[in-house]
Design a protein around this motif. Structure first.
Motif, mmCIF file in Angstrom:
data_model
loop_
_atom_site.group_PDB
_atom_site.id
_atom_site.type_symbol
_atom_site.label_atom_id
_atom_site.label_comp_id
_atom_site.label_asym_id
_atom_site.label_seq_id
_atom_site.Cartn_x
_atom_site.Cartn_y
_atom_site.Cartn_z
ATOM 1 N N ASP A 747 -92.461 -33.436 -43.934
ATOM 2 C CA ASP A 747 -92.825 -32.969 -45.271
ATOM 3 C C ASP A 747 -92.090 -31.698 -45.682
ATOM 4 N N ILE A 748 -91.670 -30.882 -44.736
ATOM 5 C CA ILE A 748 -91.008 -29.622 -45.088
ATOM 6 C C ILE A 748 -89.490 -29.721 -45.008
ATOM 7 N N LEU A 749 -88.977 -30.944 -44.789
ATOM 8 C CA LEU A 749 -87.528 -31.134 -44.724
ATOM 9 C C LEU A 749 -86.927 -31.193 -46.120
ATOM 10 N N SER A 750 -85.683 -30.734 -46.211
ATOM 11 C CA SER A 750 -84.955 -30.823 -47.477
ATOM 12 C C SER A 750 -84.050 -32.050 -47.517
ATOM 13 N N ILE A 751 -83.934 -32.764 -46.391
ATOM 14 C CA ILE A 751 -83.109 -33.973 -46.330
ATOM 15 C C ILE A 751 -83.917 -35.075 -45.671
ATOM 16 N N GLU A 752 -83.497 -36.316 -45.889
ATOM 17 C CA GLU A 752 -84.193 -37.465 -45.327
ATOM 18 C C GLU A 752 -83.672 -37.729 -43.914
ATOM 19 N N PRO A 753 -84.556 -37.743 -42.913
ATOM 20 C CA PRO A 753 -84.080 -37.965 -41.541
ATOM 21 C C PRO A 753 -83.846 -39.448 -41.253
ATOM 22 N N THR A 754 -83.012 -39.726 -40.276
ATOM 23 C CA THR A 754 -82.796 -41.077 -39.769
ATOM 24 C C THR A 754 -83.696 -41.285 -38.564
ATOM 25 N N ILE A 755 -84.497 -42.330 -38.581
ATOM 26 C CA ILE A 755 -85.456 -42.604 -37.514
ATOM 27 C C ILE A 755 -84.901 -43.707 -36.614
ATOM 28 N N LEU A 756 -84.995 -43.528 -35.342
ATOM 29 C CA LEU A 756 -84.602 -44.553 -34.357
ATOM 30 C C LEU A 756 -85.865 -45.003 -33.624
ATOM 31 N N LYS A 757 -86.598 -45.953 -34.235
ATOM 32 C CA LYS A 757 -87.839 -46.407 -33.604
ATOM 33 C C LYS A 757 -87.558 -47.298 -32.408
ATOM 34 N N LYS A 758 -86.486 -48.076 -32.505
ATOM 35 C CA LYS A 758 -86.049 -48.888 -31.375
ATOM 36 C C LYS A 758 -84.865 -48.189 -30.711
ATOM 37 N N PRO A 759 -84.648 -48.422 -29.431
ATOM 38 C CA PRO A 759 -83.559 -47.726 -28.732
ATOM 39 C C PRO A 759 -82.194 -47.981 -29.376
ATOM 40 N N PHE A 760 -81.457 -46.912 -29.536
ATOM 41 C CA PHE A 760 -80.073 -46.975 -29.993
ATOM 42 C C PHE A 760 -79.169 -46.935 -28.762
ATOM 43 N N TYR A 761 -78.159 -47.811 -28.746
ATOM 44 C CA TYR A 761 -77.263 -47.891 -27.583
ATOM 45 C C TYR A 761 -75.812 -47.748 -28.018
#
Length: 799
Positions: A747-761
């Protein structure tokens, strides 16, 4: 009781060398016919574990207490000489040995069988019997190391003279006396009782004890220059090396086989040279070998040769009595160098029932009085006599070092620090200037302080000015170390500075960002202002456990772009600097480290010894609280990490780094954990090659970095012509991550984060060479494909 035993043993060690009234027997060992000195001849005291070996000229020195002795001097190919000595003062004794050589009998080679293999098999069987008789032993060792270059140097590595002779000369000498302890199967411990070195060599370098650095050819595996190599008398040797009887010689009336050997496959790392094996006992008496090209560290050395001799003691036990290592090279044809190591081992005491708890993580300990021994002491202990060349080197180096160097001597454009005196230094040319999109052109002045004698107090004062943001930045850092081995550190850091966003995940240096900004208009970092102070205490609670606690008070403020300058691309703009969460944070910090590796107690510090098999656990916490700490934020941020390596084959190594970040509360943007990323066309170890710096961040993150190093052996196994001889290093890396962020932090971010809910390889491989300080990396994304699905990068410390 155990501590009492340790204390008594230490007292016995020190008293034996400090208070024993020794007398010296000095002399030379000659060939009776040619009158030439017999280098490395053995001189033993009959019916004892005492003895010594001559230097390369055949000169020797034997230091033993008053008494009556029978001295036996031996050399393979000669009849031994014996003299009786009544020792109550320093005496001189020369030996003249008579050559003895047997005629080589005609050897009938039966189909499918070489007689040399029968001898090697018998030697291997005998070796196993000898090892079964050894429970423990202790010994004295004298070690001398010689450094040879074409130019004299001082302790900081800078040249003492501008004259390059193009001919190697001795430019550094170390000497030490030690006591070593061994217990089966593989426990070792060493105490350095006395040490000295040329004035241009710092004492902490002088920790190469004979027993620790020596490779015993009675073992099955030998580690040379980072490669595990089979011993020529190991079980593997029968299929790894080929052997033939070169000739039969004698020592007294005993026949000795001189057997030549080399690797069966020239692409395999190993040795070649001669083994000297006694006929009746099948004892290995002497090794005179060289490393082959495939065992040579990337071809760095022109040659590496090893000379080792053994003697038989009580109950038929055979142990090493000396060890000589000679390594000479020419790095890329630009810098010639050489290194020699000479070790004598004597005064053996075998199977004395050393207790298990005597062996701890301190592999090498420098005793408190080791650096205080005077010439009188050195004159009465067992040493290898200095040659005339070594005596001249001591005088030349010490006299050069005593000359006061003027300010700026040794200066170059690549100098990181300019020494003002032994306590103070300032930053060199590379650190005087930097450029970024916030400060624009910036000048830096750093003053460093170091307590050179006691090595307890260090400090850094930094001042910089940015011409675009028109701000002065200041930082003062100091720490003080307590304890015999400086294992407790009190640190204070006060600052008003510009700092990197996610700097803990960014392994690139300031010069790289300055260069890219000025020449390509690419500033890969974001920045923010930080003002406040940190204080921390770290202490080694146990030799394996370090704990720390601290307090931080800082105010963070967003920085904005102030410069669009570069030498090229006037129409481009720098990326907008990321906005942080402006706040003040008061927090308690805590950390721990659990490290089971062995260490060296060098007289000042405990220094961990690099090992192929190890694991280190680390953890840190930041706890910010509004109520008790008057912070503007309530959160806790916790990071756990485990990293290390283990071999999967003799010369294959798997390295790993596992990271877990967990948190509670609302985490300011600048305190989130970012996955380590990279810039275009570059890469760093333990980072994601297909991600950019600061691309993925969160407050709940899992990351795993795996790298498997195959050394050069895959190309060797493949037997590809030409390629198999290049010693190209091949490695595979596999990286994985998951990242999430809580709703309150989001909520306090000024940019939209990228979420990695599944493992990234991501998966890739690298190619490099040991002598070239960079590797070429090729990496692919396995999922979450989009940008940078494939990247090529150069991994080098220079970036």
């Amino acid at each position: 009781m155990k501590r009492f035993y340790h204390t008594i043993l230490l007292l016995l060690i020190t008293s034996q060398f400090t208070f024993a009234q020794n007398f010296n027997i000095t002399g030379s060992v000659y060939d009776s016919q040619s009158n030439k000195g017999l280098g490395y001849a053995n001189i033993r005291v009959d019916n004892s574990g005492r003895g010594t070996s001559a230097n390369a000229l055949g000169e020797f020195k034997l230091s033993i207490p008053e008494g009556n002795y029978k001295l036996i001097t031996s050399y393979i190919g000669y009849k031994s000489d014996t003299i009786n000595v009544q020792l109550n003062k320093n005496v001189t004794a020369d030996f003249n040995l008579i050559p003895v050589e047997l005629e080589l009998k005609e050897v009938t080679v039966k189909p499918g069988r070489n007689p040399a293999y029968d001898i090697i098999e018998a030697t291997i069987e005998n070796k196993q019997k000898i090892k079964s008789r050894i429970k423990d032993y202790q010994y004295s060792a004298y070690t001398k190391g010689l450094i040879k270059t074409t130019r004299d140097f001082q302790s900081g590595g800078l040249s003492l003279s501008t004259q390059d002779t193009a001919k190697l000369k001795i430019t550094g000498i170390i000497e030490n006396e030690s006591r070593g302890f061994f217990k089966a199967p593989d426990y070792n411990k060493h105490f350095i009782v006395a040490r000295k070195q040329t004035a241009n060599t710092p004492p902490f370098v002088n920790v190469l004890t004979g027993g620790n650095v020596m490779q015993n050819f009675y073992e099955d595996k030998l580690l040379f220059l980072g490669k595990m190599v089979p011993s020529p008398v190991s079980k593997q040797a029968l299929t790894y090396y080929y052997f033939y009887i070169e000739k039969e010689i004698a020592i007294d009336n005993k026949k000795v086989y001189q057997i030549y050997f080399a690797t069966d496959n020239t692409a395999d790392p190993g040795f070649y040279g001669n083994l000297f094996i006694e006929d009746s006992t099948f004892n290995l008496l002497k090794v005179d070998v060289k490393l082959n090209a495939m065992a040579n560290f990337g071809g760095l050395f022109d040659y590496v040769s090893v000379f080792q001799q053994f003697a038989e003691f009580e109950n038929g036990i055979v142990l090493p009595v000396d060890y000589r290592l000679f390594a000479y090279g020419n790095y890329l044809g630009l810098a010639k160098f050489g290194f020699e190591l000479h070790t004598n081992l004597n005064n053996y005491e075998i199977n004395t029932n050393i207790e298990d708890d005597f062996f701890d993580n301190a592999l090498i300990t420098v005793l408190p009085e080791a650096d205080k021994k005077d010439n009188d002491y050195w004159n009465t202990i067992q040493t290898i006599p200095n040659t005339f060349e070594e005596q001249k080197a001591y005088l030349r180096i010490d006299s050069l070092t005593k000359v006061n160097t003027s300010l700026g001597e040794g200066f170059s454009l690549l100098t990181e620090r300019i020494k003002l005196n032994k306590y103070f230094s300032v930053n060199g040319p590379l650190n005087l200037y930097n450029f970024n999109k916030i400060e624009g052109n910036a000048l830096n002045l750093d003053l460093y302080f170091s307590d050179a004698e006691e090595k307890r107090l260090t400090g850094i004062a930094e001042v910089s000015y940015g011409f675009s943001d028109k701000k002065f930045k200041k930082e003062f850092y100091t720490n003080y170390r307590l304890g015999q081995y400086r294992t407790t550190t009190i640190t204070l850091n006060a600052y008003d500075k510009l700092t990197d966003l996610f700097g803990a995940s960014d392994n690139y240096n300031k010069f790289t960002s300055t260069f890219l900004s000025l020449f390509t208009k690419y500033d890969f970092r974001d920045y923010y202002y930080k003002k406040g102070f940190d204080v921390e205490i770290n202490s080694e609670i146990f030799p394996t456990l370090n704990l720390g606690i601290g307090y931080m008070n800082n105010t963070d403020k967003t920085a904005k772009n102030n410069s669009n300058f570069s030498f090229f691309y006037p129409n481009r703009n720098y990326s907008k600097n990321a906005e942080i969460y402006n706040t003040r944070t008061n927090a308690v910090t805590a950390n721990f480290q659990l490290d089971f590796r062995k260490f060296i107690e060098d007289g000042f510090f405990r220094r961990r010894i690099p090992q192929r098999t190890f694991i280190i656990f680390e953890g840190s916490s930041i706890i910010s609280n509004k109520s008790y700490l008057k912070s503007k934020n309530d959160f806790s941020l916790n990071k756990l990490e485990a990293y290390g390596s283990f071999p999967t084959a003799d010369n294959w190594l798997l390295e790993f780094d596992a990271i877990k970040v967990i948190s509670t509360g609302t985490i300011p943007f600048q305190n989130l954990y970012a996955l380590p990323g990279n810039i275009e066309a570059a890469g760093k170890n333990n980072s994601f090659r297909t991600l950019r710096i600061g691309e993925i961040f969160g407050d709940n993150v899992t990351a795993l970095f795996l790298k498997h190093d195959f050394s050069d052996e895959l190309f060797t196994f493949a037997q590809i012509p030409f390629v198999k001889d290049l010693q190209l290093q091949f490695a595979v890396h596999l990286n994985m991550a998951m990242s999430n962020i809580s709703s309150s932090s989001k909520d306090i971010l000024s940019i939209e984060p990228t979420i990695l809910k599944k493992p990234f390889y991501e998966l890739g491989f690298s190619l490099g060479h040991l002598l070239v300080p960079l590797t070429l990396e090729f990496t692919w994304k396995l999922n979450y494909r989009g940008e940078n699905n494939f990247v090529f990068g150069i991994n080098t410390f220079a970036l």
